[in-house]
Write a protein that holds these residues in place. Structure first.
Motif, PDB file in Angstrom:
ATOM      1  N   TYR A 213      13.304   3.893  19.926  1.00 49.25           N
ATOM      2  CA  TYR A 213      13.285   2.524  19.417  1.00 49.25           C
ATOM      3  C   TYR A 213      12.745   2.541  17.989  1.00 49.25           C
ATOM      4  N   PHE A 214      13.427   1.789  17.110  1.00 52.09           N
ATOM      5  CA  PHE A 214      13.158   1.848  15.679  1.00 52.09           C
ATOM      6  C   PHE A 214      12.306   0.683  15.181  1.00 52.09           C
ATOM      7  N   ASP A 215      11.432   0.999  14.233  1.00 52.89           N
ATOM      8  CA  ASP A 215      10.813  -0.012  13.387  1.00 52.89           C
ATOM      9  C   ASP A 215      11.853  -0.332  12.318  1.00 52.89           C
ATOM     10  N   SER A 216      12.419  -1.532  12.349  1.00 56.59           N
ATOM     11  CA  SER A 216      13.553  -1.853  11.487  1.00 56.59           C
ATOM     12  C   SER A 216      13.196  -1.772  10.001  1.00 56.59           C
ATOM     13  N   GLU A 217      11.966  -2.125   9.648  1.00 57.65           N
ATOM     14  CA  GLU A 217      11.571  -2.070   8.242  1.00 57.65           C
ATOM     15  C   GLU A 217      11.460  -0.625   7.760  1.00 57.65           C
ATOM     16  N   GLU A 218      10.827   0.222   8.564  1.00 53.79           N
ATOM     17  CA  GLU A 218      10.709   1.632   8.186  1.00 53.79           C
ATOM     18  C   GLU A 218      12.088   2.288   8.147  1.00 53.79           C
ATOM     19  N   ARG A 219      12.938   1.934   9.097  1.00 56.10           N
ATOM     20  CA  ARG A 219      14.274   2.521   9.135  1.00 56.10           C
ATOM     21  C   ARG A 219      15.100   2.095   7.923  1.00 56.10           C
ATOM     22  N   ALA A 220      14.998   0.840   7.524  1.00 54.98           N
ATOM     23  CA  ALA A 220      15.731   0.367   6.346  1.00 54.98           C
ATOM     24  C   ALA A 220      15.267   1.111   5.099  1.00 54.98           C
ATOM     25  N   GLU A 221      13.962   1.344   4.986  1.00 58.53           N
ATOM     26  CA  GLU A 221      13.429   2.089   3.847  1.00 58.53           C
ATOM     27  C   GLU A 221      13.915   3.535   3.865  1.00 58.53           C
ATOM     28  N   ALA A 222      13.989   4.145   5.061  1.00 59.59           N
ATOM     29  CA  ALA A 222      14.484   5.521   5.175  1.00 59.59           C
ATOM     30  C   ALA A 222      15.947   5.599   4.744  1.00 59.59           C
ATOM     31  N   LYS A 223      16.735   4.597   5.119  1.00 59.10           N
ATOM     32  CA  LYS A 223      18.138   4.568   4.713  1.00 59.10           C
ATOM     33  C   LYS A 223      18.262   4.420   3.205  1.00 59.10           C
ATOM     34  N   ARG A 224      17.377   3.622   2.606  1.00 59.87           N
ATOM     35  CA  ARG A 224      17.398   3.465   1.139  1.00 59.87           C
ATOM     36  C   ARG A 224      17.062   4.791   0.459  1.00 59.87           C
ATOM     37  N   ARG A 225      16.064   5.507   0.993  1.00 65.71           N
ATOM     38  CA  ARG A 225      15.700   6.804   0.406  1.00 65.71           C
ATOM     39  C   ARG A 225      16.859   7.784   0.493  1.00 65.71           C
ATOM     40  N   PHE A 226      17.520   7.793   1.649  1.00 66.19           N
ATOM     41  CA  PHE A 226      18.648   8.710   1.831  1.00 66.19           C
ATOM     42  C   PHE A 226      19.789   8.358   0.869  1.00 66.19           C
ATOM     43  N   LYS A 227      20.065   7.063   0.715  1.00 62.93           N
ATOM     44  CA  LYS A 227      21.122   6.635  -0.184  1.00 62.93           C
ATOM     45  C   LYS A 227      20.806   7.026  -1.628  1.00 62.93           C
ATOM     46  N   ASP A 228      19.549   6.828  -2.033  1.00 67.35           N
ATOM     47  CA  ASP A 228      19.149   7.188  -3.395  1.00 67.35           C
ATOM     48  C   ASP A 228      19.236   8.694  -3.612  1.00 67.35           C
ATOM     49  N   LEU A 229      18.813   9.468  -2.609  1.00 64.81           N
ATOM     50  CA  LEU A 229      18.862  10.930  -2.727  1.00 64.81           C
ATOM     51  C   LEU A 229      20.303  11.403  -2.815  1.00 64.81           C
ATOM     52  N   THR A 230      21.173  10.825  -1.999  1.00 65.25           N
ATOM     53  CA  THR A 230      22.586  11.205  -2.026  1.00 65.25           C
ATOM     54  C   THR A 230      23.201  10.902  -3.384  1.00 65.25           C
ATOM     55  N   ALA A 231      22.895   9.705  -3.923  1.00 63.99           N
ATOM     56  CA  ALA A 231      23.423   9.322  -5.237  1.00 63.99           C
ATOM     57  C   ALA A 231      22.910  10.265  -6.320  1.00 63.99           C
ATOM     58  N   SER A 232      21.628  10.632  -6.238  1.00 63.76           N
ATOM     59  CA  SER A 232      21.038  11.536  -7.224  1.00 63.76           C
ATOM     60  C   SER A 232      21.694  12.910  -7.170  1.00 63.76           C
ATOM     61  N   ASN A 233      21.926  13.402  -5.948  1.00 61.84           N
ATOM     62  CA  ASN A 233      22.568  14.711  -5.797  1.00 61.84           C
ATOM     63  C   ASN A 233      23.996  14.705  -6.318  1.00 61.84           C
ATOM     64  N   GLU A 234      24.714  13.597  -6.078  1.00 61.17           N
ATOM     65  CA  GLU A 234      26.085  13.494  -6.566  1.00 61.17           C
ATOM     66  C   GLU A 234      26.122  13.445  -8.083  1.00 61.17           C
ATOM     67  N   GLN A 235      25.143  12.753  -8.670  1.00 58.77           N
ATOM     68  CA  GLN A 235      25.061  12.662 -10.121  1.00 58.77           C
ATOM     69  C   GLN A 235      24.774  14.031 -10.722  1.00 58.77           C
ATOM     70  N   SER A 236      23.856  14.774 -10.087  1.00 64.96           N
ATOM     71  CA  SER A 236      23.501  16.110 -10.578  1.00 64.96           C
ATOM     72  C   SER A 236      24.696  17.055 -10.486  1.00 64.96           C
ATOM     73  N   SER A 237      25.485  16.929  -9.405  1.00 62.69           N
ATOM     74  CA  SER A 237      26.641  17.803  -9.229  1.00 62.69           C
ATOM     75  C   SER A 237      27.711  17.513 -10.266  1.00 62.69           C
ATOM     76  N   SER A 238      27.904  16.233 -10.558  1.00 62.64           N
ATOM     77  CA  SER A 238      28.962  15.870 -11.504  1.00 62.64           C
ATOM     78  C   SER A 238      28.607  16.240 -12.943  1.00 62.64           C
ATOM     79  N   SER A 239      27.308  16.333 -13.251  1.00 68.82           N
ATOM     80  CA  SER A 239      26.884  16.652 -14.617  1.00 68.82           C
ATOM     81  C   SER A 239      26.665  18.139 -14.838  1.00 68.82           C
ATOM     82  N   SER A 240      26.752  18.931 -13.769  1.00 66.46           N
ATOM     83  CA  SER A 240      26.472  20.377 -13.917  1.00 66.46           C
ATOM     84  C   SER A 240      27.770  21.134 -14.201  1.00 66.46           C
TER      85      SER A 240
END
Length: 240
Positions: A213-240
């Motif tokens: 069972y999830f704490d919805s606020e903590e889970r939403a924050e975890a999803k935001r972190r994952f989305k930001d990390l994915t975007a950062s990794n994609e940006q790094s890959s495209s610029s390398s």
């Protein structure tokens, strides 16, 4: 008589939560209920055995394992994710609806307003070849998991012969808690670092159903972190 009758009233659930679940969770971080479903548990067991028989259970995955580490040295279970809506899973569906009611009342009683969703059910089998799961924490990195519920399905289980004990190492306590995976037993505990735990080697087929069972606020924050990390990794890959 089972703890939970098929048509249990809200008042009876409230009483069970107030007298058993909340005090145990608050005092030691985990709670046991034996004889949860009675004969209804037989239906759950038969449906889980059928999933196993038809090959629906696959090797459990690892997250973040070090390169070169063999999966079976960490976890040896086979699993399937079940929503309860699948054909042939009607008893599992009843179990999940019951857990939803129990945890909802429990969270409300403890003032945890953000517990509003859960995972699918993880049906797990340790095949009895000495497989276990090394000491770990379900939610070490604030991924949103708040309460772990495990329903055991093992008739005539002899821990001395069959092993398979779930050992909890409560944070800051001088003791461990050994939970035998007995048929129709429900275990609840906090999913975070308060409850490191392990599954000791099993020498007979061992079935369980786990739901988080999830704490919805903590889970939403975890999803935001994952989305930001994915975007950062994609940006790094495209610029390398």
């Amino acid at each position: 008589m089972p703890f939970i009758e098929k048509n249990v009233s809200d008042a009876e659930l409230e009483r069970l939560v107030e007298e058993r679940l909340v005090p145990a969770l608050q005092s030691c971080g985990f709670c046991l209920l034996d004889g949860l479903l009675g004969e209804l548990g037989d239906g759950v067991l038969e449906q889980v055995k059928e999933l196993h028989r038809v090959g629906a259970l696959q090797d459990g995955r690892l997250c973040g394992a070090a390169p070169g580490v063999h999966r079976r040295s960490i976890r040896g279970d086979k699993i399937a994710w079940v929503s309860g809506g699948e054909r042939g899973c009607e008893a599992v569906s009843f179990l999940l609806l019951l857990l939803d009611r129990l945890v909802s009342v429990c969270a409300r009683r403890m003032g945890i307003q953000a517990v509003k969703e859960r995972s699918k059910a993880m049906v797990a089998c340790y095949p009895g070849n000495g497989a276990g799961y090394v000491k770990h924490v379900d939610n070490p990195n604030r991924d949103g998991r708040c309460i772990t519920c495990i329903y055991y399905l093992n008739k005539n289980w002899d821990a001395k012969k069959h092993g398979g004990i779930l050992r909890i190492f409560p944070e800051g306590q001088p003791y461990v808690a050994d939970i035998k995976p007995l048929f129709d037993r429900l275990l609840l505990f906090w999913s975070d670092r308060r409850n490191p735990h392990e599954v000791q080697p099993s020498y007979a087929t061992r079935y369980a159903i786990t739901v988080w069972y999830f704490d919805s606020e903590e889970r939403a924050e975890a999803k935001r972190r994952f989305k930001d990390l994915t975007a950062s990794n994609e940006q790094s890959s495209s610029s390398s």
